[in-house]
Every structure is written in C-alpha cells, then in structure tokens.
Design a protein around this motif. Structure first.
Motif, PDB file in Angstrom:
ATOM      1  N   ILE A   6      36.455  51.959  37.796  1.00  0.00           N
ATOM      2  CA  ILE A   6      37.105  50.995  38.685  1.00  0.00           C
ATOM      3  C   ILE A   6      37.462  51.695  39.989  1.00  0.00           C
ATOM      4  O   ILE A   6      38.332  52.562  40.028  1.00  0.00           O
ATOM      5  N   ALA A   7      36.744  51.331  41.054  1.00  0.00           N
ATOM      6  CA  ALA A   7      36.993  51.916  42.375  1.00  0.00           C
ATOM      7  C   ALA A   7      38.114  51.144  43.054  1.00  0.00           C
ATOM      8  O   ALA A   7      38.048  49.925  43.188  1.00  0.00           O
ATOM      9  N   GLY A   8      39.146  51.858  43.484  1.00  0.00           N
ATOM     10  CA  GLY A   8      40.313  51.187  44.043  1.00  0.00           C
ATOM     11  C   GLY A   8      41.203  50.633  42.945  1.00  0.00           C
ATOM     12  O   GLY A   8      41.879  49.616  43.134  1.00  0.00           O
ATOM     13  N   GLY A   9      41.211  51.284  41.816  1.00  0.00           N
ATOM     14  CA  GLY A   9      41.949  50.775  40.660  1.00  0.00           C
ATOM     15  C   GLY A   9      43.447  50.852  40.769  1.00  0.00           C
ATOM     16  O   GLY A   9      44.156  50.295  39.929  1.00  0.00           O
ATOM     17  N   SER A  10      43.950  51.521  41.806  1.00  0.00           N
ATOM     18  CA  SER A  10      45.404  51.579  41.966  1.00  0.00           C
ATOM     19  C   SER A  10      45.933  50.364  42.720  1.00  0.00           C
ATOM     20  O   SER A  10      47.145  50.190  42.865  1.00  0.00           O
ATOM     21  N   GLY A  11      45.031  49.492  43.205  1.00  0.00           N
ATOM     22  CA  GLY A  11      45.453  48.297  43.919  1.00  0.00           C
ATOM     23  C   GLY A  11      45.910  47.202  42.975  1.00  0.00           C
ATOM     24  O   GLY A  11      45.781  47.304  41.752  1.00  0.00           O
ATOM     25  N   ASN A  12      46.409  46.096  43.543  1.00  0.00           N
ATOM     26  CA  ASN A  12      47.057  45.089  42.698  1.00  0.00           C
ATOM     27  C   ASN A  12      46.088  44.280  41.849  1.00  0.00           C
ATOM     28  O   ASN A  12      46.328  44.064  40.669  1.00  0.00           O
TER      29      ASN A  12
END
Length: 316
Positions: A6-12
C-alpha cells in the motif's frame, strides 16, 4: 493469503482499507511511505518500507513477492510517482494494481486530479497490445461520511467541508444544478469492497465503480433538512460563468482543510475546489458506475438515509 503493498498507507483513506485488511487476518501488509514507521506499526502482519518513490529499482526490490499494489499517493500533473510505481510493479511481477483514484469518474474541472488522467493514459498505453498489468480504477464518488462534518463518522477519513453544510443548514449550488446527480459511498463500504476485490478470483474491471447510492442535488438538500430538522437550508446559487471566472461571492466558502494543503493556501484553494467540484458534478464527474456492485452482488451497501439519520441523531 497474499502480500499487499500500500503506497501512501499512512494517509486516511489508505488507513481505512488497511484496518479492514488487517482484520481479515488473511494477508501480509506492506506499507510504503515517505515517513518512518510509527512505533508499534511493524507487527500484526504489517511491515513498513520508507521510500521517496523516485528510484524505480529500489521500488521494484521493495515490491518483490507482492500480489496487489494499492496506491493512495497524491502526485504532480505528469504523475511521476504513479508511473514509477507502475514500472516497478511490472518489473517486480506484481499481479494487480490500483492507482490513486478513490473519487470521481470524470476529471473535467478537477485540475488538481490531472495526475489521475495521466495515470489512466499510461496504464491504457501499457496494456494496448497485451495485458501487462491487471488494474482497476476504484471510483466511489463522494464519501457519505463528509456529510456528517464536523462530526467524525469514520475512524480514519478526515472531514472536509462540502458545499452542502448539514451542520449549519446551508448550501452553495450551481445555478440550474438541482437535478445533477452524485454517487455517495461510505468509506467503510469502500474499504470492505476493496478487501473483497483483492480476493476476487475473476479479472479486475478497468473501470471499478463502487456506488453506495445516487442522489440528486435537490434530494441531498431534502435529506439534509430531514435529518437535521429545524428551518429550511439557506441556499445560495452561483452561475457557471461566475464559478469559471472566480468572480463569485457567497456569505461563506467551504473550508477544504486537508493535510496536503499548506495552511496559507487553504483560503484560496477552497474557492478553487468549491467551484471545480460543483462544475464537475454538473458534468456528471461524480456519477460513478457500478462494476463492483455487480461483481459482488452479495455485498449489502449502507443506506445513505439510514447512515446520516443515525449520524445526526441527537445533534443540535
């Protein structure tokens, strides 16, 4: 069990989907992020890889053994991050890819989504002669959760203000737009559908519409007045010409306050986004298709009126 990156998995939105995937206890989750892993995030089937998305060779190494790659990364108009992810996915032998979509079907008037259009073109060109990478464009329309602002109705999705403000019983409309239609899907339904799509044994559709419900602008206003009670909404209308030229004045402007937007740009960009979204709705950009509804016929989507009635119950 498969490995999901998951790329950008720290986003909401990414986090909303990660929570559902982790709860299944079926998959290995790899999160790609520009940030270091938070304390405690490298357990429970989750691993973390730090990357700036610039080095395709590094990305290909990170993605070794990955079955499905989901992207939630914002990008520049030329989509260099999305293209690097695609190239690295092909090099690493990734089976399935979902680019950073997660919203509208159309892109007209939505200039900040230019990278989505370029990514669509790049993927189409990649597969023009033969299937190189299986992919789908997950398009849920607008999150129903946004209509509960300022109250949260999702553990992860950050609230943004819309031109339909249920809390203060008011709305900004494009003149003549009352019959324009909008697809609404809860973030929870999106996450559940994505989890099922990963396990789906058939081929992914290129266009992956997810439609919880579809309402006209006037139906949204009527629903807002119903679930909120009290006086009718204060409606302010603006012409398309005024929106297109930036020459419009209303007593309020929805504040599009998002982590990706610098605080000093919020006021200016909120006007741009409001005009663009309302013009885009008029051009049917937020009317999404229902491919995943049809491919997952047993999944029961959340009823919009029920969801908003419960969310607003007891709130003044």
């Amino acid at each position: 069990m498969v490995k999901i990156a998951i790329a950008g998995g720290s986003g909401n939105v990414g986090q909303e989907i990660i929570d559902v995937l982790v709860a299944t206890k079926k998959h290995e989750i790899l999160i790609l992020s520009r940030k270091d892993a938070p304390v405690g995030e490298t357990s429970g089937g989750i691993t973390w890889a730090k990357t700036d998305y610039k080095d395709k060779e590094q990305l290909a190494q990170i993605l070794q053994g990955t079955h499905t790659l989901l992207s939630f990364v914002g990008d520049e108009p030329a989509a260099p991050i999305q293209k690097n992810l695609i190239d690295a996915a092909v090099q690493a032998g990734v089976k399935r890819f979902a680019p950073s979509e997660w919203a509208s079907a159309g892109l007209e008037h939505l200039g900040w989504y230019a990278y989505k259009g370029e990514t669509r073109r790049y993927l189409k060109e990649l597969n023009k002669d033969k299937k190189v990478l299986e992919y789908t464009l997950f398009q849920p329309g607008t999150f129903t959760n946004y209509f509960t602002a300022p109250f949260k109705s999702s553990d992860n999705v950050q609230q943004v203000e819309l031109p339909w403000d249920f809390y203060r019983r008011r709305a900004i409309l494009l003149e003549g737009s009352e019959n324009d239609r909008i697809s609404l899907t809860t973030s929870q339904d999106l996450a559940n559908v994505v989890a099922r799509a990963i396990e789906f044994e058939g081929e992914w559709p290129v266009v992956g519409g997810i439609r919880g419900s579809e309402l006209s602008v006037k139906e949204i206003i009527a629903l807002g007045e119903k679930v909120r009670g009290g006086p009718p909404f204060d409606i302010q209308k603006v012409t398309a010409h005024a929106f297109e030229n930036g020459e419009w004045n209303t007593s309020w402007v929805p504040e599009i306050n998002h982590p990706s937007i610098p605080p000093e740009q919020v006021e200016v960009l909120s006007r741009i986004f409001t005009a663009g979204i309302l013009l885009a709705i008029h051009d049917k950009a937020y009317q999404v298709s229902d491919e995943w509804n049809r491919l997952l016929p047993d999944y029961k989507f959340t009823d919009t009126e029920d969801f908003l009635t419960k969310a607003w119950y007891g709130k003044a």
